[in-house]
Design a protein around this motif. Structure first.
Motif, PDB file in Angstrom:
ATOM      1  N   PHE A 202      -4.632  12.364  -4.541  1.00 33.69           N
ATOM      2  CA  PHE A 202      -4.049  11.134  -4.001  1.00 33.69           C
ATOM      3  C   PHE A 202      -3.530  11.319  -2.577  1.00 33.69           C
ATOM      4  N   ASP A 203      -3.659  10.241  -1.799  1.00 32.16           N
ATOM      5  CA  ASP A 203      -3.236  10.279  -0.402  1.00 32.16           C
ATOM      6  C   ASP A 203      -1.870   9.634  -0.188  1.00 32.16           C
ATOM      7  N   ARG A 204      -1.245   9.171  -1.265  1.00 26.45           N
ATOM      8  CA  ARG A 204       0.093   8.579  -1.170  1.00 26.45           C
ATOM      9  C   ARG A 204       0.785   8.709  -2.517  1.00 26.45           C
TER      10      ARG A 204
ATOM     11  N   VAL B 192       2.987  14.410  -5.833  1.00 28.39           N
ATOM     12  CA  VAL B 192       3.027  13.001  -5.392  1.00 28.39           C
ATOM     13  C   VAL B 192       3.386  12.047  -6.536  1.00 28.39           C
TER      14      VAL B 192
ATOM     15  N   GLU C 242       0.801  -1.225   0.000  1.00 28.40           N
ATOM     16  CA  GLU C 242       0.000   0.000   0.000  1.00 28.40           C
ATOM     17  C   GLU C 242       0.836   1.278   0.000  1.00 28.40           C
TER      18      GLU C 242
ATOM     19  N   HIS D 108       0.219   4.322  -5.007  1.00 30.89           N
ATOM     20  CA  HIS D 108      -0.822   4.129  -6.004  1.00 30.89           C
ATOM     21  C   HIS D 108      -0.105   3.743  -7.291  1.00 30.89           C
TER      22      HIS D 108
ATOM     23  N   GLN E 246     -11.165   6.432 -10.293  1.00 32.70           N
ATOM     24  CA  GLN E 246     -11.709   7.628  -9.644  1.00 32.70           C
ATOM     25  C   GLN E 246     -12.410   8.486 -10.681  1.00 32.70           C
TER      26      GLN E 246
ATOM     27  N   ALA F 108       0.626  17.492  -3.607  1.00 30.77           N
ATOM     28  CA  ALA F 108       0.743  16.706  -2.378  1.00 30.77           C
ATOM     29  C   ALA F 108      -0.246  17.158  -1.308  1.00 30.77           C
ATOM     30  N   ASP F 109      -0.541  18.464  -1.226  1.00 29.71           N
ATOM     31  CA  ASP F 109      -1.377  18.952  -0.114  1.00 29.71           C
ATOM     32  C   ASP F 109      -2.857  19.060  -0.468  1.00 29.71           C
ATOM     33  N   SER F 110      -3.201  19.113  -1.753  1.00 33.39           N
ATOM     34  CA  SER F 110      -4.609  19.314  -2.096  1.00 33.39           C
ATOM     35  C   SER F 110      -5.046  18.542  -3.330  1.00 33.39           C
TER      36      SER F 110
END
Length: 527
Positions: free
Chosen positions: A128-130, A165, A69, A72, A106, A123-125
């Motif tokens: 993706f969370d990774r 990211v 995990e 992505h 998505q 990265a901040d907005s």
């Protein structure tokens, strides 16, 4: 039982396949780099049907398996993106929601601008969370302006990667991924460009070994070697040959796939079997760079340079390859056709293009049964070439110029390949009811051998161009050695000479005997 598969990515559970572990590991290393700091953005290129998509599928799955995990991981294909070169680049933004839905599962709205597209990876907005590992296949399908826009975005993300990211990126294709068609050049550092190589002889042997293990049918080692030699290990062609040998031309599971089966199969793949990749290569060879392709049939010293537009075009599309040679103690690279099979297909196609399907007059005199050619213990090929010389004279007497509209060099002599193609076309028409005539290229470029197989007899005509006496003597020595290797008692050299002086032509037309081999030189005048 698995089977050979030659169109689209292979599935190793369904098809015979080569692991290519080193290449896959290299791609993974490039994508991951430092897992905490960032990977690399790189390009993966190769001609059509080389296994690019399969390699990246294996890479994507391996990253998922190894890093769970942490990333992505997504593959995005441009195969289904339909755009014209003249379309506005902004048309591509209409396709982005579809691409993200398929690659990342998505749903997003259409980006209102290219800047908004890049913001999806913030990265901040962003979305993706990774960190993201992205592999984009069929990158060449996109119009040049769209490629430039995307590359600019990716380059900006790479230079400002602390705010994005996109951890690792691979662009997969043929020419565009290397920046060949872009005024801006390569998308990324050229050192991060990876090439999908052809199969080695060991890998081809492994494929056929898998077939023999699972089917129980023996394939002779000579056939496996012949497949590799004919294709130079080009993955799509190797698997296609394997498919034909083990299905359509298979003599039966209880019989060995031997050289007789190979010869039948090879004759079919040259003349009757359809292959989209070969058709595509022929179309590419008939490009504005056709003169260079034709020169390769008669020159073994044509320098290879990736900086030359014609050379890079034909190389990246899989028409030609490079070979390292020693020339007077210096190392240099020269051009070679990508494989003997590709060279043979091009030779046949270009012969028809240059010379037409039918000769303007009968290739032989009426009632000529060629008795002196076929009645002896071996083929009398000098007598056959006498018919060709007489055919040229009959054309001239009829007011027909066989070289009309054919290209000339800067010194106004016709280019060397014209005579080669003309003789081959004439032979096909003159002896089609007696023999199979096939071109062979035993040493790559610069040498064409016309093999005639006529029931229980066979012979070889080497086609050469006269330059000077020293080279002619070398031709004779080489011909003797070649005939000896083929266990032929004789060999004939068709020597095209750029003049029509009968006295000189007669002096050049001689017979020699070297180590028990009879060599006959027949000089043919052409201006």
């Amino acid at each position: 039982m698995r089977y050979f598969h030659s169109y689209g990515p292979v599935d190793c559970q369904e098809h015979f396949c080569v692991a290519r572990t080193a290449l896959i590991d290299n791609c993974i290393e490039q994508l991951i780099g430092n897992p905490q700091k960032g990977g690399h953005y790189f390009t993966l290129w190769a001609p059509r049907q080389s296994g690019k998509t399969w390699v990246m599928q294996q890479v994507a799955q391996a990253v998922k398996d190894q890093y769970k995990e942490l990333f992505h991981v997504a593959m995005m294909s441009m195969q289904g993106i339909v755009m014209e070169q003249e379309d506005s680049p902004d048309v591509f933004l209409d396709r982005v929601p579809h691409l993200f839905r398929r690659a990342f599962k998505q749903r997003i709205d259409r980006p209102r601008s290219w800047e908004e597209l890049s913001e999806l990876f913030l990265a901040d907005s962003g979305l993706f969370d990774r960190p993201v590992i992205l592999l984009i296949d069929e990158f060449d399908k996109l119009p040049a302006l769209v490629i430039d826009r995307l590359v600019s975005l990716f380059r900006d993300m790479y230079l400002d990667r602390s705010n994005f990211v996109l951890h690792g990126l691979a662009l997969i294709g043929v020419r565009a991924v290397l920046g060949v068609d872009s005024e801006r050049g390569s998308p990324f550092n050229v050192q991060r460009s990876l090439h999908v190589p052809n199969f080695t002889k060991a890998e081809v042997s492994d494929l056929f070994g898998q077939y023999q293990t699972e089917s129980g049918q023996k394939v002779s080692p000579e056939v496996v070697n012949a497949v590799h030699a004919a294709t130079c290990g080009q993955p799509g062609l190797v698997c296609w040959f394997g498919e034909l040998l083990t299905t359509k031309f298979n003599p039966g599971q209880d019989k060995v796939i031997d050289m007789a089966v190979w010869e039948e199969t090879y004759l079919a793949v040259v003349h009757t079997e359809w292959n989209n990749s070969i058709l595509n290569l022929i179309k590419k060879a008939q490009s504005p760079y056709l003169p260079q392709v034709l020169d390769l049939f008669t020159r073994s010293d044509l320098p290879f340079s990736i900086r030359a537009e014609w050379c890079s075009y034909l190389y990246l599309l899989g028409v030609i390859d490079k070979e390292k040679n020693l020339d007077g103690g210096a190392v240099r690279y020269v051009c070679r056709f990508a494989s003997p099979y590709i060279q043979t297909c091009l030779y046949n196609a270009l012969t028809r293009d240059l010379m037409g399907e039918r000769p303007p007059i009968l290739p032989l005199e009426p009632m000529d049964e060629l008795l002196d050619v076929f009645s002896g213990p071996e083929l009398n090929l000098p007598a056959l070439l006498d018919r060709y010389v007489f055919y040229l004279q009959r054309l001239k007497d009829s007011g027909l110029n066989p070289w009309h509209n054919q290209p000339r060099r800067t010194d106004l002599h016709y280019t060397e390949y014209v005579g080669h193609f003309h003789l081959y076309a004439w032979l096909q028409n003159a002896v089609q009811d007696y023999c199979i005539v096939s071109p062979e290229f035993p040493t790559g470029n610069g040498r064409v051998d016309l093999h005639l197989k006529c029931t229980d007899k066979e012979g070889v005509i080497e086609v050469k161009n006269y330059t000077n006496q020293a080279k002619t003597k070398r031709y004779i020595q080489q011909a003797a050695s070649y005939a000896s290797n083929l266990t032929l008692p004789s060999i004939t050299i068709a020597l095209f000479v750029p003049l029509e002086d009968e006295t000189i032509l007669a002096r050049l037309s001689k017979s020699y005997e070297i180590a028990g081999v009879q060599i006959v030189v027949r000089a043919i005048g052409w201006v």
